[in-house]
Design a protein around this motif. Structure first.
Motif, PDB file in Angstrom:
ATOM      1  N   GLU A 154       0.820  -1.216   0.000  1.00 56.21           N
ATOM      2  CA  GLU A 154       0.000   0.000   0.000  1.00 56.21           C
ATOM      3  C   GLU A 154       0.851   1.262   0.000  1.00 56.21           C
ATOM      4  N   GLY A 155       2.066   1.162   0.566  1.00 55.23           N
ATOM      5  CA  GLY A 155       2.918   2.342   0.628  1.00 55.23           C
ATOM      6  C   GLY A 155       2.554   3.289   1.748  1.00 55.23           C
ATOM      7  N   ARG A 156       1.729   2.819   2.685  1.00 55.11           N
ATOM      8  CA  ARG A 156       1.372   3.630   3.859  1.00 55.11           C
ATOM      9  C   ARG A 156       1.640   2.818   5.132  1.00 55.11           C
ATOM     10  N   PRO A 157       2.912   2.552   5.436  1.00 53.44           N
ATOM     11  CA  PRO A 157       3.225   1.747   6.625  1.00 53.44           C
ATOM     12  C   PRO A 157       2.771   2.451   7.900  1.00 53.44           C
ATOM     13  N   ASP A 158       2.190   1.689   8.785  1.00 55.30           N
ATOM     14  CA  ASP A 158       1.725   2.216  10.075  1.00 55.30           C
ATOM     15  C   ASP A 158       2.684   1.790  11.179  1.00 55.30           C
ATOM     16  N   LEU A 159       2.870   2.691  12.157  1.00 57.45           N
ATOM     17  CA  LEU A 159       3.760   2.391  13.278  1.00 57.45           C
ATOM     18  C   LEU A 159       3.124   1.321  14.151  1.00 57.45           C
ATOM     19  N   VAL A 160       3.873   0.259  14.389  1.00 56.06           N
ATOM     20  CA  VAL A 160       3.391  -0.850  15.219  1.00 56.06           C
ATOM     21  C   VAL A 160       3.910  -0.718  16.649  1.00 56.06           C
ATOM     22  N   GLU A 161       5.179  -0.294  16.765  1.00 55.60           N
ATOM     23  CA  GLU A 161       5.786  -0.277  18.101  1.00 55.60           C
ATOM     24  C   GLU A 161       7.011   0.626  18.108  1.00 55.60           C
ATOM     25  N   VAL A 162       7.215   1.311  19.238  1.00 51.88           N
ATOM     26  CA  VAL A 162       8.453   2.047  19.472  1.00 51.88           C
ATOM     27  C   VAL A 162       9.283   1.224  20.457  1.00 51.88           C
ATOM     28  N   ARG A 163      10.500   0.893  20.067  1.00 54.89           N
ATOM     29  CA  ARG A 163      11.380   0.093  20.938  1.00 54.89           C
ATOM     30  C   ARG A 163      12.579   0.949  21.350  1.00 54.89           C
ATOM     31  N   PRO A 164      12.441   1.725  22.436  1.00 52.97           N
ATOM     32  CA  PRO A 164      13.548   2.609  22.840  1.00 52.97           C
ATOM     33  C   PRO A 164      14.702   1.814  23.435  1.00 52.97           C
ATOM     34  N   ALA A 165      15.903   2.300  23.224  1.00 52.45           N
ATOM     35  CA  ALA A 165      17.079   1.709  23.860  1.00 52.45           C
ATOM     36  C   ALA A 165      17.118   2.150  25.322  1.00 52.45           C
ATOM     37  N   ALA A 166      17.933   1.495  26.092  1.00 54.10           N
ATOM     38  CA  ALA A 166      18.043   1.803  27.516  1.00 54.10           C
ATOM     39  C   ALA A 166      18.409   3.271  27.717  1.00 54.10           C
ATOM     40  N   GLY A 167      17.664   3.931  28.596  1.00 53.07           N
ATOM     41  CA  GLY A 167      17.948   5.326  28.898  1.00 53.07           C
ATOM     42  C   GLY A 167      17.187   6.316  28.051  1.00 53.07           C
ATOM     43  N   PHE A 168      16.349   5.851  27.145  1.00 51.78           N
ATOM     44  CA  PHE A 168      15.592   6.748  26.273  1.00 51.78           C
ATOM     45  C   PHE A 168      14.093   6.526  26.476  1.00 51.78           C
ATOM     46  N   ASP A 169      13.327   7.626  26.378  1.00 56.09           N
ATOM     47  CA  ASP A 169      11.867   7.568  26.501  1.00 56.09           C
ATOM     48  C   ASP A 169      11.243   7.352  25.128  1.00 56.09           C
ATOM     49  N   ALA A 170      10.226   6.484  25.042  1.00 61.20           N
ATOM     50  CA  ALA A 170       9.620   6.123  23.760  1.00 61.20           C
ATOM     51  C   ALA A 170       9.042   7.342  23.048  1.00 61.20           C
ATOM     52  N   ASP A 171       8.275   8.181  23.777  1.00 57.81           N
ATOM     53  CA  ASP A 171       7.668   9.351  23.132  1.00 57.81           C
ATOM     54  C   ASP A 171       8.729  10.343  22.675  1.00 57.81           C
ATOM     55  N   ARG A 172       9.801  10.479  23.453  1.00 58.52           N
ATOM     56  CA  ARG A 172      10.879  11.392  23.065  1.00 58.52           C
ATOM     57  C   ARG A 172      11.576  10.910  21.797  1.00 58.52           C
ATOM     58  N   VAL A 173      11.821   9.618  21.725  1.00 58.76           N
ATOM     59  CA  VAL A 173      12.445   9.049  20.525  1.00 58.76           C
ATOM     60  C   VAL A 173      11.533   9.252  19.313  1.00 58.76           C
ATOM     61  N   LEU A 174      10.239   8.997  19.484  1.00 61.50           N
ATOM     62  CA  LEU A 174       9.298   9.145  18.367  1.00 61.50           C
ATOM     63  C   LEU A 174       9.187  10.595  17.928  1.00 61.50           C
ATOM     64  N   MET A 175       9.133  11.530  18.885  1.00 60.00           N
ATOM     65  CA  MET A 175       9.013  12.949  18.547  1.00 60.00           C
ATOM     66  C   MET A 175      10.216  13.442  17.753  1.00 60.00           C
ATOM     67  N   LEU A 176      11.430  13.109  18.241  1.00 54.74           N
ATOM     68  CA  LEU A 176      12.629  13.560  17.529  1.00 54.74           C
ATOM     69  C   LEU A 176      12.752  12.892  16.162  1.00 54.74           C
ATOM     70  N   ALA A 177      12.397  11.595  16.093  1.00 54.22           N
ATOM     71  CA  ALA A 177      12.452  10.898  14.802  1.00 54.22           C
ATOM     72  C   ALA A 177      11.467  11.511  13.811  1.00 54.22           C
ATOM     73  N   ALA A 178      10.233  11.799  14.272  1.00 54.88           N
ATOM     74  CA  ALA A 178       9.237  12.404  13.390  1.00 54.88           C
ATOM     75  C   ALA A 178       9.673  13.797  12.939  1.00 54.88           C
ATOM     76  N   SER A 179      10.308  14.548  13.858  1.00 57.13           N
ATOM     77  CA  SER A 179      10.797  15.886  13.499  1.00 57.13           C
ATOM     78  C   SER A 179      11.862  15.808  12.416  1.00 57.13           C
TER      79      SER A 179
END
Length: 641
Positions: free
Chosen positions: A323-348
């Protein structure tokens, strides 16, 4: 009447030829036969000289055509005193040009409709935020700038791509996507140029200039298609020398056996090459028009011929088979990182990327209520990833190898079949992975199966994605040859090695542009605006459906069959009539008139390309299901009573 006059004045040679023919017939009827003969001889000789000049130019360009038969026929009829027949031959040749032009306009209708509807005027709202001083000024669509607010009145054409500012609107996008029903757009949705507004006025904010907008890109493709030299000229040339030789042998034999030179002229007037020169080009123009109506812009007749001969098909994965519209299934943060923070910076960071995974990451961040920040600096390494400086942090998002080159502690994350991951590093440290899933298009298995059933011997997937994901999608759509984790240069290399030829390559993104250009036929899935892919490809699918690829192949094969049939019909009728003329049963004047009917018959047949069939995937799926059921029944044995 003005239209009739314009049509007549468009072909002055026809008008002059008719006038000369009428004058000769009057002179003949009043007993001035000598004057009639000399009038015909002078005029036809001038036409012969003009034709010979064109023949010499063609020969100097390396092209040997069929005009030699027409010249020989005109010379022969003049030599034996059949001057009326010589004028009819001239009329036939010049009239053939008019017939070709008419049939070509008829065949081009779908293409020219796109050009005729190209947006020209835009209503620009001045001071859109200040209602007290707001006014509307008309401007050329080419002068609209990104950010301008435009008013689109009821039933008007949207001049440039824009974002809808009004709460909602209804648009007819049939000329762009082929979708017959109006579509409803909400505030914030993108509205494509070339769409026709519904019954209420709306406002849009321009997001692209006219030259970069979807409709203008389609118009540019159409112009390329119209200006290209169709292969039908070469197709007719393949028959030129044999047909000329056979015609001259039959005419010479008739003269030799009868001892009457008139018989030579009577045979040759039936050997004029109009069916070969006219009918086949009309068929290919019809094929181009039929493809446009089906939602595929094909850049010229040469592509139609190649589509008809495809023996190997290769597909990109993401956005092509999926389809070309992949949906996010899961955020897997590394140790010491917050999932929402990782997603926000990645999206930015991903707002500066053109990769298909980037859109899914941005959508997920917005859905979670995260704020996407602006970057101080950003750069993208095509097909590998993006690097951005956001709020003082260096953020890298991309493939594992790319991220590991900047963050050595990065490690692959386990993925389930059909999943893909974007890896994230922040300030040189591995921050985690974003797992996304992209489902196959529902029509992909049927398209692959249809191609195999219609002469495509080899089907492969060429993708830059990870092998496990690629193999899962390939298995789901019926492809057993997978080449994964490829860079653009490696795709080009593999496409060059694929056999048998010709090779069809289907892709959608910027990274597919090199391989689309390198393939024998590259088809871009252009509904989502992949400009680079569309420019590099030989054909562009305007609808977001892989089924149109099968339609393009089906139309190409039908068009080639019609072109060859038109040629063979013309040859068969001409040779049959020539053989009859060897007996003296067809006088020269009657033969010239009969040949006009042969021209008309072949042109009418060539117009069948306008109604070329598309691929009936539903019927093909039902046939496959019945075959599978029969196989299962046979394997299980007959049911016992």
């Amino acid at each position: 009447m003005p239209r009739f006059l314009r049509a007549v004045l468009r072909y002055p040679v026809i008008l002059v030829t008719i006038a000369v023919l009428v004058a000769v017939l009057i002179l003949d009827a009043t007993g001035a036969e000598t004057t009639a003969r000399w009038t015909s001889t002078v005029y036809v000789s001038a036409i012969i000289a003009w034709t010979l000049v064109g023949m010499v130019r063609d020969v100097l360009r390396g092209h040997v055509g069929l005009d030699v038969l027409a010249v020989v026929a005109m010379v022969a009829t003049l030599a034996v005193g059949e001057y009326v027949a010589s004028l009819i031959i001239v009329l036939m040749l010049t009239g053939g040009e008019a017939l070709e032009d008419y049939a070509g306009r008829r065949a081009r209708r779908e293409l020219t409709n796109l050009l005729d509807r190209s947006p020209q005027i835009a209503h620009v709202i001045v001071h859109p935020s200040d209602n007290t001083s707001e006014e509307v000024q008309d401007a050329s669509a080419d002068d609209v700038r990104v950010g301008d607010v435009l008013l689109v009145r009821p039933s008007e054409i949207v001049p440039v791509d824009g974002v809808l500012l009004t709460d909602s609107g209804s648009f007819d996008e049939s000329s762009i996507t082929g979708e017959s029903l109006p579509v409803t757009r909400r505030a914030g949705d993108e509205v494509l140029s070339g769409a026709i507004n519904g019954s209420r006025a709306v406002r849009i904010r321009a997001v692209r200039r006219s030259t970069d907008s979807q409709y203008q890109q389609i118009v540019a493709l159409v112009r390329d298609a119209q200006d290209s030299r169709a292969p039908v000229v070469r197709l007719a040339d393949r028959f030129a020398i044999p047909f000329t030789a056979v015609s001259l042998v039959i005419a010479g034999a008739a003269w030799g056996l009868s001892g009457d030179p008139t018989r030579f002229a009577e045979v040759l007037v039936l050997a004029t090459p109009c069916p070969l020169l006219i009918a086949a080009p009309v068929a290919f123009l019809g094929g181009l028009s039929r493809a446009a109506k089906a939602g595929v812009i094909v850049k010229g007749g040469a592509v139609i011929e190649q589509l008809a001969r495809i023996r190997t098909a290769a597909f990109d994965k993401t956005g092509t088979l999926t389809e070309g519209r992949p949906d996010l299934v899961e955020v897997r943060p590394a140790a010491g990182f917050d999932a929402d923070r990782v997603l926000m910076l990645a999206a930015s960071a991903e707002q500066y990327s053109s990769h298909v995974l980037a859109d899914g990451i941005r959508r997920a961040a917005i859905d979670r209520g995260l704020t996407i920040e602006r970057a101080e600096r950003a750069s993208e390494a095509a097909t590998n990833g993006v690097t951005a400086t956001i709020d003082g942090h260096t953020v890298v998002v991309g493939k594992p190898a790319y991220v590991r080159s900047l963050a050595p502690d990065a490690e692959r994350t386990p993925l389930a079949p059909g999943q893909a991951a974007a890896y994230v590093a922040i300030d040189g440290r591995y921050a985690g992975a974003l797992v996304l899933a992209d489902d196959p298009r529902p029509e992909s298995p049927a398209v692959v199966s249809w191609l195999r059933a219609h002469g495509v011997e080899r089907v492969a997937m060429l993708t830059g994605d990870a092998a496990p994901t690629a193999e899962t999608i390939a298995a789901a759509v019926g492809i057993d040859e997978v080449h994964a984790e490829l860079l653009p240069a490696e795709k080009v290399h593999l496409a060059a090695q694929l056999r048998p030829r010709p090779v069809l390559m289907v892709g959608d993104g910027v990274n597919d542009a090199p391989v689309l250009a390198a393939a024998d036929v590259g088809i871009a899935m252009g509904a989502k605006g992949a400009t680079a892919a569309g420019d590099a490809a030989a054909a562009v699918v305007l609808q977001d459906s892989l089924a149109r690829v099968a339609d393009a192949v089906a139309i190409g094969r039908h068009t080639l069959r019609v072109a060859y049939a038109a040629i063979w019909i013309g040859i068969a009728l001409s040779i049959g009539l020539m053989l009859v003329a060897t007996t003296g049963a067809i006088p020269a004047v009657a033969g010239a008139l009969v040949q006009e009917l042969v021209d008309l018959a072949t042109i009418l047949y060539a117009l069948r390309a306008l109604a070329g069939p598309v691929a009936d995937l539903d019927a093909h799926e039902k046939t496959d299901a019945r075959a599978a059921a029969r196989t299962t029944s046979t394997a299980d044995g007959p049911a016992s009573a």
